[in-house]
Design a protein around this motif. Structure first.
Motif, PDB file in Angstrom:
ATOM      1  N   ARG A  76      33.260  19.141  12.203  1.00 48.83           N
ATOM      2  CA  ARG A  76      34.279  18.217  10.751  1.00 48.83           C
ATOM      3  C   ARG A  76      33.622  16.727  10.760  1.00 48.83           C
ATOM      4  O   ARG A  76      34.403  15.939   9.412  1.00 48.83           O
ATOM      5  CB  ARG A  76      34.732  19.276  10.308  1.00 48.83           C
ATOM      6  N   SER A  77      33.451  16.460  12.088  1.00 45.58           N
ATOM      7  CA  SER A  77      33.617  14.623  12.035  1.00 45.58           C
ATOM      8  C   SER A  77      32.432  13.766  11.541  1.00 45.58           C
ATOM      9  O   SER A  77      31.453  14.572  11.500  1.00 45.58           O
ATOM     10  CB  SER A  77      34.135  13.954  12.660  1.00 45.58           C
ATOM     11  N   MET A  98      42.082   5.631  19.058  1.00 46.86           N
ATOM     12  CA  MET A  98      41.483   6.326  20.280  1.00 46.86           C
ATOM     13  C   MET A  98      40.943   6.710  21.281  1.00 46.86           C
ATOM     14  O   MET A  98      39.930   7.803  20.008  1.00 46.86           O
ATOM     15  CB  MET A  98      42.803   7.197  20.367  1.00 46.86           C
ATOM     16  N   GLU A  99      39.840   7.144  22.213  1.00 51.61           N
ATOM     17  CA  GLU A  99      38.771   7.576  22.739  1.00 51.61           C
ATOM     18  C   GLU A  99      39.089   8.853  23.503  1.00 51.61           C
ATOM     19  O   GLU A  99      39.110   8.294  24.756  1.00 51.61           O
ATOM     20  CB  GLU A  99      38.009   6.285  23.499  1.00 51.61           C
ATOM     21  N   LYS A 100      38.518   9.550  23.255  1.00 53.36           N
ATOM     22  CA  LYS A 100      38.416  10.812  24.434  1.00 53.36           C
ATOM     23  C   LYS A 100      36.576  10.662  24.901  1.00 53.36           C
ATOM     24  O   LYS A 100      35.793  10.897  24.302  1.00 53.36           O
ATOM     25  CB  LYS A 100      38.915  11.814  23.907  1.00 53.36           C
ATOM     26  N   VAL A 101      36.169  11.512  25.773  1.00 50.26           N
ATOM     27  CA  VAL A 101      35.121  11.055  26.783  1.00 50.26           C
ATOM     28  C   VAL A 101      35.065  13.054  27.683  1.00 50.26           C
ATOM     29  O   VAL A 101      36.384  12.745  28.370  1.00 50.26           O
ATOM     30  CB  VAL A 101      34.779  10.063  27.290  1.00 50.26           C
ATOM     31  N   ASP A 127      37.383  10.992  13.896  1.00 50.31           N
ATOM     32  CA  ASP A 127      36.435   9.936  13.040  1.00 50.31           C
ATOM     33  C   ASP A 127      34.850   9.812  13.448  1.00 50.31           C
ATOM     34  O   ASP A 127      34.116  10.103  12.425  1.00 50.31           O
ATOM     35  CB  ASP A 127      36.539   8.044  13.300  1.00 50.31           C
ATOM     36  N   TYR A 128      34.236   9.985  14.567  1.00 52.07           N
ATOM     37  CA  TYR A 128      33.597  10.282  15.002  1.00 52.07           C
ATOM     38  C   TYR A 128      33.301  10.689  16.266  1.00 52.07           C
ATOM     39  O   TYR A 128      33.963  10.392  17.394  1.00 52.07           O
ATOM     40  CB  TYR A 128      32.547   8.956  15.350  1.00 52.07           C
ATOM     41  N   ILE A 129      32.177  11.856  15.916  1.00 55.02           N
ATOM     42  CA  ILE A 129      32.103  12.194  18.222  1.00 55.02           C
ATOM     43  C   ILE A 129      30.887  12.300  18.015  1.00 55.02           C
ATOM     44  O   ILE A 129      29.420  11.978  17.302  1.00 55.02           O
ATOM     45  CB  ILE A 129      31.780  13.723  17.662  1.00 55.02           C
ATOM     46  N   ALA A 140      26.467   6.769   8.776  1.00 57.86           N
ATOM     47  CA  ALA A 140      27.163   7.642   8.970  1.00 57.86           C
ATOM     48  C   ALA A 140      28.071   7.057   8.534  1.00 57.86           C
ATOM     49  O   ALA A 140      28.336   8.022   7.244  1.00 57.86           O
ATOM     50  CB  ALA A 140      27.710   8.133  10.536  1.00 57.86           C
ATOM     51  N   ASP A 141      28.440   5.684   7.367  1.00 63.46           N
ATOM     52  CA  ASP A 141      30.303   5.720   6.420  1.00 63.46           C
ATOM     53  C   ASP A 141      29.346   5.458   5.121  1.00 63.46           C
ATOM     54  O   ASP A 141      29.905   5.521   4.626  1.00 63.46           O
ATOM     55  CB  ASP A 141      30.841   4.647   7.243  1.00 63.46           C
TER      56      ASP A 141
END
Length: 224
Positions: A45-46, A1-4, A22-24, A86-87
């Protein structure tokens, strides 16, 4: 899921109530600290990846803090490369607090370099170029040895704390003057320090005279 999110407040509320992220991807510009204000409103925290216009200051801040970043215009391959960084468990741990501190201070202590405003543009200047800093209600005026004037928007006390180990002194509670500039350009005239270049009088308070003496700028024979 992606939030903008287009507003920091909306993003902060969502981050406070959602931990499994997962990512910001944070779009960051330094005018009015847009984007960076998220760090004051919600914990990060991500895994964080900064999206930024071409700006050497932001690039240095991110590099020093080991935070992946992508320079606009965005290309998918660049995003994927930074996700891999990042990973990667072998990557150095990001120093988010250090990055935030530099973003809000607009100061790189390693390079002794400031991010300043001039005519609505952001520039960088070296500490060695600065003649003096002057406190105002909502900003700090920076004047270099050539008389050029710049602006830094941060608390004056925080600036003093950042520069406490540097060769500067306070002739007055609203001024911070470079010792090197003093040696070349400043003499003492009653209750003022007179800058010969640029031409300006800086008030010399009682505590400022003590600071000047301690810094070796004036001695008892030059006081009136």
């Amino acid at each position: 899921m992606e939030k903008v999110f287009s507003k920091i407040r909306d993003a902060a509320i969502w981050l406070l109530s959602n931990k499994d992220i997962d990512y910001i991807f944070l779009s960051l510009t330094l005018e009015n600290n847009r984007g960076a204000n998220i760090f004051k409103q919600a914990p990060i925290r991500s895994k964080l990846i900064i999206i930024t216009p071409e700006n050497s200051f932001i690039r240095q801040v991110c590099s020093q803090a080991n935070v992946p970043f992508v320079v606009k215009p965005i290309e998918a391959k660049n995003i994927n490369q930074q996700i891999e960084v990042a990973d990667n468990p072998m990557s150095l741990k990001p120093n988010i607090p250090g990055m935030v501190r530099r973003l809000f201070s607009h100061y790189l202590p390693e390079e002794k370099e400031f991010l300043v405003e001039a005519e609505h543009k952001l520039l960088t200047i070296k500490l060695e170029q600065v003649c003096y800093f002057q406190r105002f209600d909502d900003h700090i005026r920076v004047v270099d040895l050539s008389g050029n004037v710049y602006t830094i928007r941060r608390p004056f006390e925080a600036l003093i704390a950042d520069l406490e180990e540097e060769a500067l002194f306070q002739p007055h509670e609203d001024y911070l003057v470079a010792n090197d500039a003093v040696g070349k350009h400043i003499s003492v005239d009653q209750d003022f320090i007179v800058l010969k270049s640029p031409s300006v009088r800086i008030p010399l308070s009682a505590s400022g005279k003590t600071n000047s003496l301690e810094a070796g700028i004036i001695d008892s024979t030059t006081q009136n």
